[in-house]
Write an enzyme that holds these catalytic residues in place. Structure first.
Site, mmCIF file in Angstrom:
data_model
loop_
_atom_site.group_PDB
_atom_site.id
_atom_site.type_symbol
_atom_site.label_atom_id
_atom_site.label_comp_id
_atom_site.label_asym_id
_atom_site.label_seq_id
_atom_site.Cartn_x
_atom_site.Cartn_y
_atom_site.Cartn_z
ATOM 1 N N CYS A 1 0.803 -1.224 0.000
ATOM 2 C CA CYS A 1 0.000 0.000 0.000
ATOM 3 C C CYS A 1 0.834 1.273 0.000
ATOM 4 O O CYS A 1 0.324 2.358 -0.294
ATOM 5 C CB CYS A 1 -0.955 0.006 1.193
ATOM 6 S SG CYS A 1 -2.118 -1.382 1.179
ATOM 7 N N HIS B 1 -3.568 7.041 2.727
ATOM 8 C CA HIS B 1 -3.921 5.778 2.087
ATOM 9 C C HIS B 1 -5.360 5.424 2.433
ATOM 10 O O HIS B 1 -5.752 5.427 3.597
ATOM 11 C CB HIS B 1 -2.963 4.687 2.569
ATOM 12 C CG HIS B 1 -3.400 3.306 2.203
ATOM 13 N ND1 HIS B 1 -3.804 2.957 0.937
ATOM 14 C CD2 HIS B 1 -3.516 2.176 2.961
ATOM 15 C CE1 HIS B 1 -4.143 1.682 0.927
ATOM 16 N NE2 HIS B 1 -3.979 1.190 2.136
ATOM 17 N N ASN C 1 -10.556 -0.174 -0.767
ATOM 18 C CA ASN C 1 -9.100 -0.139 -0.608
ATOM 19 C C ASN C 1 -8.456 -0.789 -1.833
ATOM 20 O O ASN C 1 -8.523 -2.001 -2.018
ATOM 21 C CB ASN C 1 -8.713 -0.882 0.674
ATOM 22 C CG ASN C 1 -7.203 -0.932 0.897
ATOM 23 O OD1 ASN C 1 -6.409 -0.569 0.041
ATOM 24 N ND2 ASN C 1 -6.799 -1.396 2.074
#
Length: 336
Positions: free
Chosen positions: A132, A258, A288
């Protein structure tokens, strides 16, 4: 095979008119699958209702690729749109960086495929593996290449099809993970540049919190412990990046974290005292998407008019590794 002598190589030119040159973001773009999957479809499978997912994640739907669709295609399309918005031809790219943890194949890597689809015939092409935090890590590499004079124009892509590595029966991940791609054109600008120092950190001692092994090829996550680490690491990285950039929280126009979980973003905001209206949260519609979340969030924020030229933007990410990072941007970089 083209002869090396025919390939233009950027001259080392790290100094312009006596000042160190810098890098800026010339454009951003995103590409997501056309299939939208609502919470109800996933909730039924894992034995909960849709509100259970929304309450714990902030997500109400997510984009999921069809089986025949490829990550490289989404990454390339995001790149095409970013190049068009920057007014740059693919032939002018020196480097293509693709941050991903879900490439179509073990080999070849995604970046050469993306470069080929774009027609970036003279560009180097490298995959960046930092889960990520991949886009932020690739942004750091792109900025360094430009600042030292080894590149003029770099395409940075964050792309993941996490549905390919998700256990559909796992409550800790099934409602979270999604598919998408985002891209940014990074180009040389007159110094000191619009991309500040990038703080990067890692802690492999806690790597077991988020894993995906070759045996079952799905993501496993300790959600509670990961939540605590994510809030602590991104909060600290935010303060470190601000200090290195010589900025304060009050001087930042938009905080882009994020897009892992809306509760994490809110918790970081509470920890640092951030105004909610200056924090980006696009999880409700997209979920996500790992390395893609930062460039996707920047694209959506720009489309909403939240990013004007010269705006101060804080980027931060956290993910498997553990790995995390942050930086401060001055928005824009269309003029070199």
């Amino acid at each position: 095979m083209p002869e090396l002598a025919n390939r233009p190589v950027p001259a080392p030119d790290a100094v312009r008119d006596g000042a160190l040159r810098g890098a800026g973001i010339a454009s951003v773009a995103m590409c997501v699958p056309d299939r939208s999957v609502p919470n109800a479809e996933i909730a039924e499978r894992i034995g909960v209702d849709g509100n259970w997912i929304a309450k714990r994640t902030g997500i109400r739907e997510r984009r999921i690729a069809w089986p025949e669709e490829r990550l490289s295609a989404f990454a390339a399309e995001a790149g095409v749109m970013a190049l068009e918005r920057a007014g740059l031809a693919a032939s002018e790219l020196d480097l293509v960086l693709v941050a991903t943890m879900s490439p179509d194949d073990l080999a070849p890597n995604a970046a050469p495929l993306v470069a080929a689809e774009l027609g970036a015939a003279r560009a180097g092409a490298i995959d960046v593996g930092a889960a990520c935090t991949g886009f932020l890590s690739a942004l750091s590499l792109a900025t360094a290449q430009i600042e030292c004079g080894r590149a003029e124009n770099v395409l940075v892509v964050g792309a993941d099809l996490l549905s390919r590595i998700t256990d559909p029966s796992d409550r800790s991940t099934a409602g979270l993970l999604a598919d998408g791609a985002g891209a940014a054109v990074i180009r040389a600008v007159d110094g000191p540049g619009r991309i500040g120092p990038v703080v990067l950190g890692a802690d492999g001692a806690h790597s077991e919190l988020i894993t995906a092994n070759h045996a079952d090829r799905v993501i496993r996550m300790n959600g509670h412990a990961t939540f605590k680490h994510a809030v602590a690491r991104m909060s600290r990285a935010t303060l470190d990046a601000l200090a290195l950039a010589g900025r304060t929280i009050d001087e930042i126009d938009l905080f882009v974290y994020h897009q892992a979980n809306s509760r994490i973003i809110r918790a970081v905001g509470l920890e640092l005292g951030l105004p909610p209206e200056r924090t980006a949260d696009y999880l409700a519609a997209y979920g996500n998407t790992s390395a893609a979340t930062l460039p996707m969030a920047l694209t959506l924020a720009e489309e909403e008019g939240r990013l004007r030229d010269g705006a101060a933007v804080l980027l931060a990410a956290f993910g498997a590794g553990l790995a995390w990072g942050a930086t401060v941007l001055e928005w824009g970089g269309r003029h070199g």
